[in-house]
Scaffold this motif. Structure first.
Motif, short mmCIF file in Angstrom:
data_model
loop_
_atom_site.label_atom_id
_atom_site.label_comp_id
_atom_site.label_asym_id
_atom_site.label_seq_id
_atom_site.Cartn_x
_atom_site.Cartn_y
_atom_site.Cartn_z
N MET A 117 0.83 -1.21 0.00
CA MET A 117 0.00 0.00 0.00
C MET A 117 0.86 1.26 0.00
SD MET A 117 -3.51 -0.76 2.00
CE MET A 117 -4.12 0.75 1.35
N PHE A 118 1.95 1.25 0.77
CA PHE A 118 2.83 2.42 0.81
C PHE A 118 3.50 2.63 -0.54
CE2 PHE A 118 6.78 4.69 1.78
CZ PHE A 118 6.26 5.80 2.43
N LYS A 119 3.97 1.54 -1.14
CA LYS A 119 4.63 1.62 -2.45
C LYS A 119 3.71 2.21 -3.51
CE LYS A 119 5.40 -1.62 -5.76
NZ LYS A 119 5.56 -2.95 -6.24
N ASN A 120 2.44 1.88 -3.44
CA ASN A 120 1.47 2.37 -4.42
C ASN A 120 0.88 3.73 -4.06
OD1 ASN A 120 1.17 0.35 -6.60
ND2 ASN A 120 0.77 -1.01 -4.88
N GLY A 121 1.36 4.33 -2.98
CA GLY A 121 0.87 5.65 -2.60
C GLY A 121 -0.50 5.64 -1.96
N TRP A 122 -0.93 4.49 -1.48
CA TRP A 122 -2.25 4.37 -0.87
C TRP A 122 -2.18 4.47 0.65
CZ3 TRP A 122 -3.13 -0.68 -4.02
CH2 TRP A 122 -3.32 -0.36 -5.38
N TYR A 123 -1.00 4.66 1.18
CA TYR A 123 -0.80 4.77 2.63
C TYR A 123 0.23 5.87 2.84
CZ TYR A 123 -1.16 2.63 7.30
OH TYR A 123 -1.44 2.36 8.62
N ALA A 124 -0.14 6.88 3.61
CA ALA A 124 0.77 8.01 3.85
C ALA A 124 1.18 8.03 5.32
CB ALA A 124 0.08 9.32 3.49
N LEU A 125 2.35 8.54 5.57
CA LEU A 125 2.85 8.71 6.93
C LEU A 125 3.02 10.19 7.20
CD1 LEU A 125 5.67 6.02 6.80
CD2 LEU A 125 3.37 5.76 7.74
N GLU A 126 2.85 10.57 8.44
CA GLU A 126 3.08 11.96 8.82
C GLU A 126 4.43 12.05 9.52
OE1 GLU A 126 1.07 15.33 11.67
OE2 GLU A 126 -0.23 13.90 10.65
N GLN A 127 5.25 12.97 9.05
CA GLN A 127 6.56 13.16 9.65
C GLN A 127 6.41 13.80 11.02
OE1 GLN A 127 9.20 15.51 7.28
NE2 GLN A 127 10.93 15.22 8.66
N ALA A 128 7.01 13.18 12.03
CA ALA A 128 6.95 13.72 13.38
C ALA A 128 7.92 14.89 13.52
CB ALA A 128 7.28 12.64 14.40
N GLU A 129 7.50 15.88 14.27
CA GLU A 129 8.38 17.01 14.54
C GLU A 129 9.48 16.54 15.51
OE1 GLU A 129 6.14 20.35 15.96
OE2 GLU A 129 4.60 20.04 14.44
N GLN A 130 10.70 16.99 15.29
CA GLN A 130 11.85 16.56 16.09
C GLN A 130 11.64 16.86 17.57
OE1 GLN A 130 14.27 14.71 14.92
NE2 GLN A 130 15.24 14.55 16.91
N THR A 131 11.03 17.98 17.89
CA THR A 131 10.83 18.32 19.31
C THR A 131 9.85 17.35 19.98
OG1 THR A 131 9.15 19.93 18.68
CG2 THR A 131 11.36 20.78 19.05
N LYS A 132 8.82 16.91 19.24
CA LYS A 132 7.88 15.95 19.80
C LYS A 132 8.55 14.60 20.04
CE LYS A 132 3.56 17.81 18.00
NZ LYS A 132 2.38 17.56 17.17
N VAL A 133 9.43 14.20 19.13
CA VAL A 133 10.17 12.95 19.30
C VAL A 133 11.07 13.04 20.54
CG1 VAL A 133 11.90 11.41 18.28
CG2 VAL A 133 10.07 12.35 16.85
N GLN A 134 11.78 14.13 20.66
CA GLN A 134 12.68 14.31 21.81
C GLN A 134 11.90 14.36 23.12
OE1 GLN A 134 14.71 17.87 20.52
NE2 GLN A 134 16.44 16.72 19.68
N ASN A 135 10.75 15.05 23.14
CA ASN A 135 9.94 15.11 24.35
C ASN A 135 9.43 13.73 24.76
OD1 ASN A 135 10.31 17.87 24.53
ND2 ASN A 135 8.34 18.38 23.58
N SER A 136 8.97 12.96 23.79
CA SER A 136 8.49 11.60 24.08
C SER A 136 9.62 10.73 24.60
CB SER A 136 7.88 10.95 22.84
OG SER A 136 6.69 11.61 22.49
N TYR A 137 10.79 10.85 23.99
CA TYR A 137 11.95 10.07 24.43
C TYR A 137 12.29 10.41 25.88
CZ TYR A 137 16.69 8.34 24.91
OH TYR A 137 17.81 7.70 25.36
N GLN A 138 12.33 11.69 26.21
CA GLN A 138 12.64 12.09 27.58
C GLN A 138 11.59 11.61 28.56
OE1 GLN A 138 13.12 16.33 27.22
NE2 GLN A 138 15.22 16.18 26.43
N GLN A 139 10.32 11.69 28.17
CA GLN A 139 9.23 11.25 29.04
C GLN A 139 9.35 9.76 29.36
OE1 GLN A 139 5.36 11.71 27.30
NE2 GLN A 139 4.32 10.68 28.98
N PHE A 140 9.55 8.95 28.34
CA PHE A 140 9.58 7.51 28.55
C PHE A 140 10.92 7.05 29.14
CE2 PHE A 140 6.02 7.92 25.62
CZ PHE A 140 5.07 7.21 26.34
#
Length: 111
Positions: free
Chosen positions: A76-99
């Motif tokens: 599905m991803f190869k055919n463009g039928w499934y999209a991903l949203e790029q996470a903002e770097q600050t959100k990734v870092q905040n989640s990492y610190q939280q967990f």
């Protein structure tokens, strides 16, 4: 693969006929949904299995089902039928610190 203005990562969409009947994308999406449901059900069965032989059989089936789900997702991803949203770097870092802070609360602190 391209990234559009909404921070989505998606391949160019493979065009399919828009008709009332199910098309290739509909069928693959239905299969993907079914495989996701089945892996969840097998996961519960693995947690509840009391017999080792049954557990091993379920684990094998679970792995096969999980691999099938991944292959359908890749299709599905190869055919463009499934999209991903790029996470903002600050959100990734905040989640990492939280967990990362949670691990200090475990009785057997994981280092």
């Amino acid at each position: 693969m391209q990234q559009n203005q909404q921070n989505k990562i998606q391949n160019p969409e493979t065009q399919i006929p828009k008709t009332p009947q199910m098309n290739e994308r509909d069928f693959v999406n239905d299969l993907l949904t079914t495989e996701k449901y089945m892996t969840g059900a097998y996961n519960i069965a693995l947690n509840e299995a009391s017999n080792q032989t049954l557990y091993q059989d379920l684990a094998t089936i679970f792995k096969e089902t999980q691999d099938c789900q991944r292959n359908l997702y890749n299709l599905m991803f190869k055919n463009g039928w499934y999209a991903l949203e790029q996470a903002e770097q600050t959100k990734v870092q905040n989640s990492y610190q939280q967990f990362s802070g949670y691990k200090n609360q475990l009785p057997y602190a994981v280092q």
